[in-house]
Structures are given as structure tokens and as C-alpha cells.
Design a protein around this motif. Structure first.
Motif, PDB file in Angstrom:
ATOM      1  N   ALA A  96       0.836  -1.203   0.000  1.00 53.87           N
ATOM      2  CA  ALA A  96       0.000   0.000   0.000  1.00 53.87           C
ATOM      3  C   ALA A  96       0.869   1.251   0.000  1.00 53.87           C
ATOM      4  O   ALA A  96       0.582   2.227  -0.707  1.00 53.87           O
ATOM      5  CB  ALA A  96      -0.928  -0.015   1.211  1.00 53.87           C
ATOM      6  N   VAL A  97       1.957   1.222   0.774  1.00 57.39           N
ATOM      7  CA  VAL A  97       2.783   2.432   0.865  1.00 57.39           C
ATOM      8  C   VAL A  97       3.443   2.775  -0.469  1.00 57.39           C
ATOM      9  O   VAL A  97       3.755   3.943  -0.718  1.00 57.39           O
ATOM     10  CB  VAL A  97       3.867   2.293   1.976  1.00 57.39           C
ATOM     11  N   GLN A  98       3.625   1.783  -1.331  1.00 59.65           N
ATOM     12  CA  GLN A  98       4.216   2.062  -2.645  1.00 59.65           C
ATOM     13  C   GLN A  98       3.269   2.857  -3.539  1.00 59.65           C
ATOM     14  O   GLN A  98       3.690   3.459  -4.515  1.00 59.65           O
ATOM     15  CB  GLN A  98       4.557   0.746  -3.371  1.00 59.65           C
ATOM     16  N   ALA A  99       1.986   2.782  -3.213  1.00 57.36           N
ATOM     17  CA  ALA A  99       1.004   3.468  -4.052  1.00 57.36           C
ATOM     18  C   ALA A  99       0.850   4.937  -3.675  1.00 57.36           C
ATOM     19  O   ALA A  99       0.165   5.692  -4.380  1.00 57.36           O
ATOM     20  CB  ALA A  99      -0.346   2.767  -3.945  1.00 57.36           C
ATOM     21  N   ASP A 100       1.512   5.333  -2.605  1.00 54.91           N
ATOM     22  CA  ASP A 100       1.361   6.708  -2.114  1.00 54.91           C
ATOM     23  C   ASP A 100       1.654   7.711  -3.225  1.00 54.91           C
ATOM     24  O   ASP A 100       2.702   7.648  -3.889  1.00 54.91           O
ATOM     25  CB  ASP A 100       2.323   6.918  -0.931  1.00 54.91           C
ATOM     26  N   GLY A 101       0.711   8.610  -3.449  1.00 47.41           N
ATOM     27  CA  GLY A 101       0.910   9.667  -4.428  1.00 47.41           C
ATOM     28  C   GLY A 101       0.671   9.263  -5.869  1.00 47.41           C
ATOM     29  O   GLY A 101       0.875  10.071  -6.778  1.00 47.41           O
TER      30      GLY A 101
END
Ligand code: FES
Ligand code: FES
Lengths: 162, 832
Positions: free
Chosen positions: A72-77
Motif C-alpha cells: 500500500a505504501v508504494q502506491a502513495d501519491g
């Protein structure tokens, strides 16, 4: 690069089907779980969590990816597109969805969101894909119900549309 | 309509009397089959294509819910010496650890069809008997934490010798899977019909072969999901699970939980991500999560992952069959003898051993063979418990029977098609009573074969084969003729018991279907029924049926098949399995709609001053047959039943809600002589194909595949075609790719989709599909079960083609390059 604490939850935000969304995620949280559990968008399905079945396929920044192999954190932005965003703005099924219905390309519908996203990705990059290109994309998915014939017919029909 | 390859118009046979003729006199309002029989597009698709399905894992749960993860056995057979949960319990967020001791204290072992001490609980108690068996359950605030805690559980085991191979496990000196049973061979039954000994003594030839049908599963892409909650105040559970039935396992769960059935409310969601039989096997987890929820005092949710599913969810049983035919020189088969040894793994889960007996009455397949001997043996092994897999005993039977037909042809130097034709049940013999008791409802098998082989299709296959062989390529042709059963007799499993034991247990028979159709005060129609669709399109078909009865459009009928045992109709046979929807649930819905129609016709006849028989239902109106202007709106007639009950015709119950039950009389209990009509409808499938085997890679390429189906009346040809295509792909998987593999210690070697090969589009060609329609005289709709045929026919047909291509006698499933390579090498070795 953003630093993340493995034990903490982090605020994550991205564009989902054209809308800004945000929520909380530990660094290890899979994007599929974030979409389904944190955002409640359950259209993206989970069949194997090891990258093979393709049920979890979504698009990130215009590329098809396996949501189960993505944090999920890779999808940030980023820009995320899922099956919930496919229908036309007025809510009507789009051409690919209509072709799936017409050709009985789904039975249980569990593999379907992934296939729709992979084919959407194919048509976005190659409006008139060859049979081999379609086979290549559909061949990246497992469907237990349909024997793939309806899926191929639907994809061929869309590929032949002006 | 997308029947691209249907080359032949449906052939209709009206020899048979429709069932309705035998029922009490009815109001004969005119009914037009406007929608039934049409390739109507599915209503289900409208939500599924938008990503708005309602699968089990999509539904909201209480914020108090905790999440479960399961620790599973790494050993195929071991004693559990101790379980240390201290470290796991000290992890923040971990709520509880459940072990076999808890489960033993709070539940009873599951009921078993055999009177044998094969005790199974929802967690291993004292001993593990297969790799993957649940040993402990962790409850935590979220699934990630629960899985962390699994790593901190420490279990010590004392390993025991294993029994893996069915034949070896059946030996007297084999390690015992259940010591209390004293043997692994837990049931042996001999059956004889006609005079098999006499026929074998008089035969010109006896031709035999042994087949092994391997373990595999048509696993769905959605895994198991259970959400369980215990309501202290009622002493009752409320469970949501993607269970598929049969609901004969509901009492098994309730008994295990020590409550009356009404205190186990089981709900199934509207959508299920495939099942193919597999989601029966969620039932032990329903009991496990129920107990965990009670211990935790909070709802418990568990979502199985793919690794768990492959490792331990479900497998079809492995069957070793020795089959022998008594044959005349002209190819006539006068008797069959079966010796079947079926491996059910570590436990006999209800309703096992179903696969061994589901086809029992129909073991002679499509052939008129009067003499039959069967020995059916059940063995337990240290492998995952077997259960329902689409085809359910049919693929095992037909792999043996149709391979035998091909061998008879080879040994007698006859054309395999001639051997098939010579032995087929003749068209005039229907309804036909098979040797072991099945009552085949209708058909014309010779005609079906004539259509399939006609139009140059067989000539084309032969031409392709001859051309390939002329170039030295390995090309073969295969055939398979298969009788496809639909809707099981609830009494078939008691054939397993002796006549005396059956008498003690009380008669079992029939197969009850239940459905409710409701019309509200404004005339809106809704339907609920006792099926658990997994992609078959039941909502669409039921809407078509009700629309025809009530003169409405299908999209005016709201069908929601989410099921709740606390509120919706169901009985012991409920569920979606063994092709019971079309001959069962669909009929109950048809009957309920018909009852409503009769009622509305009487109401409207009052208003219009006409006899009910003179009315037609069409375009949301009820009108005079000869004067469409003399009409009342459907909604208005419906309103009378709600708003003005005092004006209803004499004796009519107020309201408009009809529940209909349907159980066909043909499904009788087994006779004293063990004759059993195992199913209600019997469709026919004839497959024929050409394959080429690559001499270097040993890969099988399907060159052309033709599949002919007679499933009686088709309710929706588009969906029927979907069933054929899906079953065909699974049949290809069984034939060429799919197998659960264990090593010599019982470790499981196929626990990811990289090891267990589900066919992709590149492995599944589109078959040519043909249909004819011999309506069933035993169902009012004339329709038969149609979901399993190619799971039965395709593995046998492809194996026959490969045997023909390579000139081998024993093609084993799955026919992987590795296996074929070995067979080709053995064949090519010069004789010593
Ligand atoms: S769930 Fe991601 S590929 Fe299967
Ligand atoms: S439609 Fe069920 S898995 Fe594809």
C-alpha cells in the motif's frame, strides 16, 4: 525517499479512479488489503497472493500490476485504477464490460475484475491488439469457470471495434 | 446468440409425457415460454462487472470482529506431544489460541456415514493424520498479527509411520491411520446384478484393465471464508460462510456444536467465487470458527489463503479400478465386473463416500449390459480428506469404463465407435432401467452419435489422422460416451449399508427442493430458493421461469439467492451440487410461480367475470384470451390479495406468497437387492477428438474436439454453453495437467499455483458444441442436469486419443510430458 517505521501506521494517499483517497497502512500491508479493507473497495479480488491467478490486477500510473505483490505504501501519491472505475461516467457498462456480458465471459465473476483491468491495459496501449497479444494477456490469468472462450470472444470483439 | 459452433438445430423428441400430466387437475391458463429457452444475458453480470459483487469477504463485519489464522501440521502422521502457546499469547494484539483440547471439550466429533470410529474434530485431537491438518487457531486483532503469532506457537510431535498409497494402505500390515478402526480398509461391499458369473463363463473373451484416477481439485479462485458469532442470550450461532451445501451437512455441524439445528443459523452470501463442489469442505471450519467465537466472546473471521487451500481444503478421492468385460467376438459386452478401491484420505467427511456410490445405479454407463458385479472398497490414508469435486464419482467411473471400451476395440481389432454403437441402450428402451437400478429418463444415444459424427466431422478427424500418420507424426482419435446424472437421490449413500443396516437406520430417498415466490402489494415479484449459486447464473434462469408464468419481463423479477437457514426455505437436499438446480430448485420455483398464477387467475376471474381458464398472463396484464381489452393489470390483481382479503374467492388464503416443495417419486430408496435409482435425470454426452503428441517434448496438442450434449430442454442455451465450456476446461486440466502430488513421507508438493497447474487459455482450445433435446419426462420443465458432462467425458476421451496416437494400453492421468515420455520410451524399448 520517505522513511517508514515498520511497526507504525502511515498515512497513505493516492488517486483512485480519479478521486483522492487516503487511509492508514503499516508498511507491510498489501495494496489489495488496503483497497478492500481500509477503503472498502472490494471489487479487486484476491485469489492466490502469489502473483499467479491475476484476480487482483489493477492499474497504477497506467500500467497493469498485481495488487497482491504491491505494498500500500508504494502506491502513495500515485494514480490507481480499479474495476470500480471502468463504467462510463453515467454509470453504464463500458464496451469491454458489455462484451463480457454478451459473450458470457464470466460465471462466478471472481477472476473478472483482474481480466477487465489487464485487457483495459492492453487496449489502452494497443487499441487493435492481435490474437497473439490478446492470448498473451488472457494467458496471464486463471479462470476456473468459463474455459476462457467467452473472454476471448469479448476481447476479440472489442479489438475489432472502430 | 453466441452459439457460434452449434452446427445442428436442436432435435426434439416428444415421445414422452410431461410430468404435469400426472399431477392433480390445474387451472389451464395459457403459458407462453417467452423467456425459458432463450439465451438471456445475465442479470448477475450487472453488478459483477462493476466490481460490486457481494462475496463473503466483501460484506461488512462488526467492529468487534477478531481475525483467525490456522497452524497446520507439517507431518503426515504424528502424535501431538505438546503445544506451547505462551510466546504467541504474549504478542500484543493476540487474543486467544484454540487447540484440540478446547475443541474436544466443547464439540463432538463429526458424524460419519460409516459406523466406524474415524473421529474427526475441527482441529487435530492428540494426533495429526495429514500434512496441512489444522492443529491450532490463533485469534488476533488483525490477520497479519494472527499470522505473526503462528510463528511463535511451538508444537512438538512424535512422528509415526505413514500410509499413503491406497493399495498399500489397504494391506493388513500397513500403518493404521485410525487405530480404533483396526484397519484402513474401512468398508468393503459386494454387489451383483443379473448373472455376471454366468456371463463371464459364457464369454468369448474377457478383457480387463486397471486405471488410477488421481487426486486433484477444481479449486475455485475464491478461497473459503467464515464469519462466526455466538449470541450468548439465545445460545445460538450466526455464521456467514461461502458454503455450497449439501445441507445434509447442516445437522452434522449442529450435532458437532451440540445444539439443535435452529441454533446454528447459517447464511451464505449472494455471490460466491466458484465452488465446483469444493466449498462443501468449508464446513469443519464453520464449526471451528463457531467455537472460537464462543471462546473469544467476539465475532471471528477467517479467510483461507491459497496455500492453505491447495494443501488442505479438498481433493477428489483417488480411485483404483480394475474393470473387466465379458465380451463376444462381435464386440457385444454381456457383463462388467468392477473392483474399485477409493482413497478418502485421513477422514471420511460427510457426505463421503459419496463419489463411490453416486453413480452406483448407473455403473453400466450408456450401455445395455444386463449383468454386473461391483466390489466397492474404501481405504483411509495419510492424505488430505477427500470431498466433492465436480463430476463427483463420474470421472472416476468413466475413465475406467471408456478406456475399457477402447481396449475392447483394440483387442478385438474392431472400430471403437462400432463397439460403442453395438452396446448402446436403444432409443425405444427409454425410460430404461439399468442393471443396478438407475432409471434413465429419456434419450436417443445412437442419434446423438450420428449427429456428432455427421456433417463430415468424423471424416475430417480421420483425414487429419491419416495425413499426420503419413508424415510419421503421432496422431490419435478418441471417443467417449457418457451418461450424465442430475439431482442425486438422498438415499443413494445408504446403498453403502447392508439391507439389514438400512432397515435399522430407516429408509432414505427423494431429494426435496424448496422455493418461495412472493408478490408484494404493488405487484413486485421476488424469489428465494434453496440453491447457492457459484456462477451458474441461477438468478437469471429463475427470473426467466417466473416471468413466463406471470406474464412479466425477467427484469421485473427480483431474485436474491443469498440464503439464510433461519428464514429461507430449505431442506436436507438443499445446496448447489450434483446438478440439482435444473431438475430440482428450478422446478420448485416453477411450481411456486404456478401456484401464484393460479391464485391470481382466480382473483382476476372475479374481477373480469371470466373463467380462470380463459385468462392469459402477458405484458404485466391478466386478460381474456379472446379479448385483450378485457384485462386487469397484474399489479392490481396482486393488490387485491393484500388490500382487500375479504373480497377474495372463497377459501383462498390472503397474501401472495407461495412456497413450493418438489421431490420426484422416481427417487426411491435402495431395494433389498441393492438396486438404486441414484439420480433423477440422465443426460447424454458424446465426445470425440483428435490429438497429436509431440515426439520430442511429449506434449499433447488437442487438434479438434467435438462435444455433443443432450441435457433435455435447455432453460438458457447461453448459460448451458457456459457450463459445457467450463467443464471442458476442467476436463482438460484433469487429463493433462492437474494432480496433487505427495512425496514418500506424505509431504505435499503442489501447494502453489506454480506447482499445481490450472490450465490457462493457452492450454484450452474451444471445443465444438452440439446439442439435441430429449426432454425429461420426470421434470415439469423437461430439463436435465447439465453442469458436469465434460468433467466425466473429456479425461476419458483425451486418454483414448492419446492411447490411439501412441499405441499404448495404459495412459495415466494426468498425461504430462514426463509420464508420456516414460511410456513412449518403454514402448520403444526392444523386447528382451
Ligand atoms: S491474488 Fe494476486 S495474482 Fe492471485
Ligand atoms: S468466472 Fe469464475 S473464475 Fe473466472
Amino acid at each position: 525517499m520517505r522513511e517508514l517505521n515498520g511497526a507504525a501506521r502511515h498515512r497513505i494517499g493516492f488517486t483512485l479512479n480519479g478521486r483522492a483517497v487516503s487511509g492508514w497502512a503499516e508498511p507491510r500491508l498489501l495494496l489489495t488489503d488496503f483497497l478492500r479493507q481500509e477503503l472498502g473497495e472490494t471489487g479487486t479480488h484476491v485469489g492466490c497472493e502469489h502473483g499467479i491467478c491475476g484476480a487482483c490486477t489493477i492499474r497504477i500510473d497506467g500500467r497493469a500490476v498485481r495488487g497482491c505483490l504491491y505494498l500500500a505504501v508504494q502506491a502513495d501519491g500515485r494514480e490507481v485504477q480499479t474495476v470500480e472505475g471502468l463504467a462510463d461516467p453515467d454509470g453504464a457498462l463500458n464496451a469491454l464490460q458489455r462484451a463480457f456480458r454478451k459473450h458470457h465471459a464470466l460465471q462466478c465473476g471472481y477472476c473478472t475484475p483482474g481480466l477487465l483491468m489487464s485487457l483495459t491495459d492492453l487496449f489502452a496501449r494497443t487499441p487493435r491488439p492481435s490474437e497473439a497479444q490478446i492470448l498473451d494477456v488472457v494467458g496471464g490469468h486463471l479462470c476456473r469457470c468459463t474455459g476462457y472462450a467467452g473472454i476471448m470472444a469479448a476481447a476479440r470483439e472489442v479489438a475489432a471495434e472502430p | 446468440m453466441c452459439f457460434g459452433l452449434v452446427a445442428t438445430p436442436p432435435v426434439r423428441y416428444n415421445r414422452t409425457t410431461p410430468r404435469e400430466g400426472r399431477e392433480p387437475a390445474r387451472i389451464m391458463t395459457e403459458i407462453a415460454a417467452r423467456h425459458v429457452g432463450q439465451p438471456t444475458e445475465r442479470t448477475e453480470d450487472l453488478r459483477l462487472l462493476r466490481g460490486r459483487g457481494q462475496y463473503a469477504d466483501d460484506l461488512a463485519v462488526s467492529p468487534r470482529t477478531v481475525h483467525a489464522a490456522i497452524l497446520r501440521s507439517p507431518h503426515a502422521h504424528a502424535e501431538i506431544v505438546s503445544i506451547d502457546a505462551k510466546a504467541a499469547l504474549s504478542l500484543p494484539g493476540v487474543i486467544a489460541v484454540v487447540t484440540g483440547e478446547d475443541v474436544q471439550a466443547l464439540t463432538d466429533p463429526f458424524l460419519v456415514a460409516l459406523r466406524q470410529p474415524l473421529h474427526q474434530w475441527s482441529l487435530a485431537v492428540g494426533r495429526v493424520r495429514y500434512v496441512g491438518e489444522p492443529v491450532a487457531l490463533v485469534l488476533a486483532d488483525d490477520r497479519y498479527l494472527a499470522e505473526d503469532a503462528l510463528d511463535l506457537l511451538s508444537v512438538s510431535y512424535r512422528e509415526l509411520p505413514v500410509a499413503l498409497d491406497p493399495a498399500e494402505a489397504a494391506q493388513e500390515d500397513a500403518p493404521l491411520v485410525h487405530e480404533a478402526a483396526g484397519t484402513n480398509l474401512v468398508s468393503v461391499r459386494d454387489f451383483s446384478y443379473g448373472d455376471p458369473d454366468g456371463a463371464f463363463a459364457a464369454a468369448d473373451r474377457r478383457i480387463a484393465l486397471t486405471t488410477r484416477f488421481p487426486r486433484h481439485s477444481y479449486m475455485p479462485i475464491e478461497n473459503f471464508v467464515v464469519v462466526a458469532e455466538y449470541h450468548e442470550g439465545d445460545g445460538a450461532w450466526d455464521v456467514l460462510a461461502n458454503f455450497q451445501g449439501p445441507y445434509s451437512t447442516h445437522p452434522v455441524m449442529a450435532r458437532a456444536l451440540r445444539v439443535p439445528g435452529a441454533r446454528l443459523r447459517l447464511r451464505t452470501p449472494r455471490d460466491s467465487g466458484g465452488s465446483f463442489g469444493i466449498k462443501l469442505a468449508v464446513f469443519p471450519y464453520i464449526v471451528l470458527m463457531a467455537i472460537a467465537a464462543r471462546m473469544a466472546g467476539r465475532p471471528v473471521k477467517w479467510v483461507e489463503d491459497r496455500y492453505e487451500h491447495l494443501l488442505a481444503a479438498n481433493s477428489c478421492p483417488e480411485r483404483v479400478t480394475t474393470i473387466e468385460a465379458a465380451v463376444r467376438d462381435d464386440g457385444t459386452i454381456t457383463a462388467l465386473r468392477f473392483d474399485q478401491l477409493e482413497d478418502y484420505g485421513a477422514y471420511l467427511r460427510a457426505p463421503m463416500p459419496g463419489p463411490l456410490y453416486r453413480m452406483h445405479g448407473a455403473m453400466t454407463g450408456a450401455y445395455d449390459i444386463p449383468n454386473l458385479a461391483i466390489t466397492s472398497k474404501i481405504v483411509v490414508t495419510n492424505r488430505m480428506p477427500a470431498g466433492l469435486v465436480r463430476g463427483f464419482g463420474g470421472p472416476q467411473l468413466y475413465f475406467a469404463l471408456e478406456r475399457l471400451i477402447q481396449r475392447v476395440a483394440v483387442e478385438l481389432d474392431l472400430d471403437p465407435l462400432d463397439v460403442i454403437r453395438k452396446n448402446l441402450i436403444p432409443a425405444h428402451a427409454f425410460p430404461y432401467r439399468a442393471a443396478a437400478g438407475a432409471l434413465y429418463d429419456s434419450g436417443d444415444y445412437a442419434k446423438a452419435i450420428e449427429i456428432a459424427t455427421g456433417d463430415g466431422r468424423l471424416d475430417d478427424l480421420i483425414r487429419r489422422r491419416d495425413a499426420a500418420r503419413a508424415e510419421g507424426r503421432l496422431y490419435g482419435i478418441g471417443f467417449a460416451a457418457v451418461v450424465e446424472p442430475g439431482m442425486s437421490n438422498m438415499g443413494y449413500l445408504s446403498t453403502l449399508l447392508t439391507t439389514e443396516a438400512r432397515e435399522r437406520a430407516g429408509p432414505k430417498n427423494g431429494a426435496i427442493s424448496l422455493a418461495t415466490v412472493n408478490v408484494d402489494p404493488l405487484g413486485a415479484v421476488s424469489v428465494s430458493a434453496d440453491c447457492m449459486p457459484q456462477g451458474q447464473g441461477h438468478e437469471t434462469v429463475l427470473a426467466q421461469i417466473v416471468a413466463d408464468q406471470l406474464g412479466l419481463a425477467p427484469d421485473e423479477i427480483a431474485v436474491n439467492l443469498a440464503h439464510d437457514t433461519g428464514k429461507d426455505p430449505w431442506s436436507i437436499a438443499a445446496g448447489t451440487y450434483s446438478c440439482r438446480f435444473t431438475p430440482g430448485t428450478a422446478v420448485a420455483v416453477h411450481k411456486a410461480a404456478r401456484q401464484l398464477r393460479d391464485k391470481l387467475a382466480r382473483i382476476a376471474s372475479n374481477t373480469l367475470n371470466l373463467r380462470p381458464d380463459d385468462l392469459v398472463f402477458t405484458g404485466a396484464r391478466i386478460q381474456a384470451r379472446d379479448n385483450p381489452d378485457n384485462a386487469v393489470a397484474f399489479a392490481r390483481a396482486a393488490g387485491v390479495a393484500h388490500w382487500a382479503p375479504a373480497t377474495l374467492p372463497d377459501g383462498m388464503a390472503p397474501g401472495l406468497r407461495e412456497t413450493a416443495a418438489w421431490t420426484p417419486p422416481e427417487l426411491a430408496a435402495p431395494t433389498e437387492g441393492d438396486h438404486i435409482n441414484t439420480s433423477l435425470t440422465y443426460g447424454f454426452v458424446f465426445d470425440m477428438c483428435g490429438v497429436e503428441v509431440d515426439p520430442i517434448t511429449a506434449q499433447v496438442r488437442i487438434d479438434r474436439y467435438v462435444t455433443m450434449h443432450d441435457s433435455g430442454k435447455l432453460l438458457n442455451p447461453l448459460l448451458a454453453e457456459g457450463q459445457v465450456l467450463g467443464a471442458f476446461a476442467q476436463g482438460v486440466g484433469t487429463a493433462l495437467h492437474e494432480e496433487f502430488v505427495y512425496d514418500s513421507e506424505g509431504s505435499f508438493l503442489t501447494a502453489t499455483f506454480a506447482d499445481y497447474l490450472v490450465p490457462t487459455v493457452n492450454e484450452v482450445p474451444r471445443p465444438e458444441i452440439l446439442h439435441m433435446e430429449s426432454p425429461s419426462p420426470f421434470t415439469p420443465l423437461g430439463a436435465k442436469g447439465a453442469g458436469e458432462g465434460n468433467c466425466l467425458a473429456t479425461p476419458a476421451c483425451l486418454a483414448n486419443a492419446v492411447a490411439d496416437a501412441l499405441g499404448i494400453a495404459d495412459p495415466q492421468l494426468p498425461m504430462t510430458p514426463k509420464r508420456l515420455h516414460a511410456l513412449m520410451a518403454a514402448r520403444d524399448e526392444p523386447a528382451p
